[in-house]
Design a protein around this motif. Structure first.
Motif, short mmCIF file in Angstrom:
data_model
loop_
_atom_site.label_atom_id
_atom_site.label_comp_id
_atom_site.label_asym_id
_atom_site.label_seq_id
_atom_site.Cartn_x
_atom_site.Cartn_y
_atom_site.Cartn_z
N ASP A 10 0.86 -1.19 0.00
CA ASP A 10 0.00 0.00 0.00
C ASP A 10 0.89 1.24 0.00
O ASP A 10 1.63 1.49 0.96
CB ASP A 10 -0.92 0.00 1.23
CG ASP A 10 -1.97 -1.09 1.14
OD1 ASP A 10 -2.05 -1.79 0.10
OD2 ASP A 10 -2.73 -1.25 2.13
N GLU A 12 1.00 5.00 0.35
CA GLU A 12 -0.01 5.84 0.99
C GLU A 12 0.61 6.81 1.98
O GLU A 12 1.81 6.78 2.23
CB GLU A 12 -0.97 4.91 1.75
CG GLU A 12 -0.20 4.07 2.77
CD GLU A 12 -0.99 2.95 3.40
OE1 GLU A 12 -2.17 2.81 3.13
OE2 GLU A 12 -0.39 2.21 4.19
N HIS A 66 -6.10 2.78 -4.00
CA HIS A 66 -6.23 2.71 -2.54
C HIS A 66 -6.93 3.96 -2.01
O HIS A 66 -6.61 4.42 -0.93
CB HIS A 66 -4.84 2.52 -1.91
CG HIS A 66 -4.87 2.10 -0.47
ND1 HIS A 66 -5.75 1.17 0.04
CD2 HIS A 66 -4.12 2.50 0.60
CE1 HIS A 66 -5.52 1.02 1.34
NE2 HIS A 66 -4.56 1.82 1.71
N HIS A 70 -7.78 8.23 1.76
CA HIS A 70 -7.57 7.19 2.76
C HIS A 70 -8.58 7.29 3.89
O HIS A 70 -8.26 7.12 5.07
CB HIS A 70 -6.13 7.24 3.31
CG HIS A 70 -5.65 5.89 3.80
ND1 HIS A 70 -5.90 5.41 5.05
CD2 HIS A 70 -4.95 4.92 3.18
CE1 HIS A 70 -5.36 4.20 5.18
NE2 HIS A 70 -4.78 3.88 4.06
N PRO A 107 -9.10 1.39 2.53
CA PRO A 107 -8.26 1.85 3.63
C PRO A 107 -8.70 1.21 4.96
O PRO A 107 -9.90 1.09 5.21
CB PRO A 107 -8.51 3.36 3.65
CG PRO A 107 -8.86 3.70 2.23
CD PRO A 107 -9.63 2.50 1.73
ZN LIG Z 1 -3.86 2.09 3.67
#
Ligand SMILES: [Zn+2]
Length: 198
Positions: A10, A12, A66, A70, A107
């Motif tokens: 991920d 992020e 993703h 988030h 998320p």
């Molecule tokens: Zn995440």
């Protein structure tokens, strides 16, 4: 029979302070070991690090979505989910040149059992992507060796098609990855992208 293992990362949290170079280190290790993986890219992360996002795609890795902010999808209305997911999609396409559909990861894993969330994602052309093995690389107490050993054993115990979740921004992941790859391969496993699994 060969055990296929999918490494997923991920990408992020562009707003958090991370040890620099985590994603570069992961990409370098994947390239030098000849492993292709799958990355779930947060839209705002792609906006903050467009060249890194491009490197993911250029490395032959699968690019998924993703979300943009988030947020927990389970807290958003269907309209809110659509706005967030599409914003991420635009940012990811701009940075990587790739369409992240149909790959989506919620998320915090929030909403993965929520028919409203799953239905909204499906209407947007996505499906939520599960994982079988949480690398737990984000825990402060963890070590690279521990992550490598535990993820290797859990993936091999799960068997063919095991999906491992890791986070490129942790220190432990960069340390763990070479040992994890070697450990799985030496026991007959091979690494594939998510789109190679049924
Ligand atoms: Zn995440």
């Amino acid at each position: 029979m060969t055990v296929r293992v999918a490494l997923t990362f991920d990408a992020e949290h562009p707003d958090r302070r991370h040890r620099p170079g985590g994603t570069e280190r992961v990409l370098d290790t994947l390239a030098s070991t000849g492993v292709t993986a799958s990355f779930f890219v947060q839209g705002r992360w792609a906006e903050a690090y467009p060249s890194l996002a491009r490197s993911i795609a250029d490395g032959g890795h699968l690019v998924g979505n993703h979300s943009h902010y988030h947020a927990r999808m389970s807290l958003l209305s269907p309209t809110g989910i659509a706005a967030d997911v599409r914003a991420a999609e635009r940012a990811i396409r701009r940075a990587t040149g790739q369409d992240p559909r149909p790959w989506f990861r919620c998320p915090f894993g929030a909403g993965t059992n929520d028919p409203g969330v799953l239905g909204a994602l499906e209407r947007l052309g996505y499906r939520e992507t599960r994982w079988d093995v949480d690398g737990l690389d984000w825990r402060s107490v963890t070590t690279g060796r521990g992550v490598a050993r535990e993820a290797r054993d859990a993936a091999l115990a799960h068997g063919d098609g095991a999906v491992i979740l890791l986070h490129p921004w942790t220190t432990a992941t960069g340390v763990a990855l070479p040992a994890l790859i070697e450990g799985v391969r030496s026991r007959g496993g091979e690494f594939v992208r998510l789109d190679a699994l049924p």
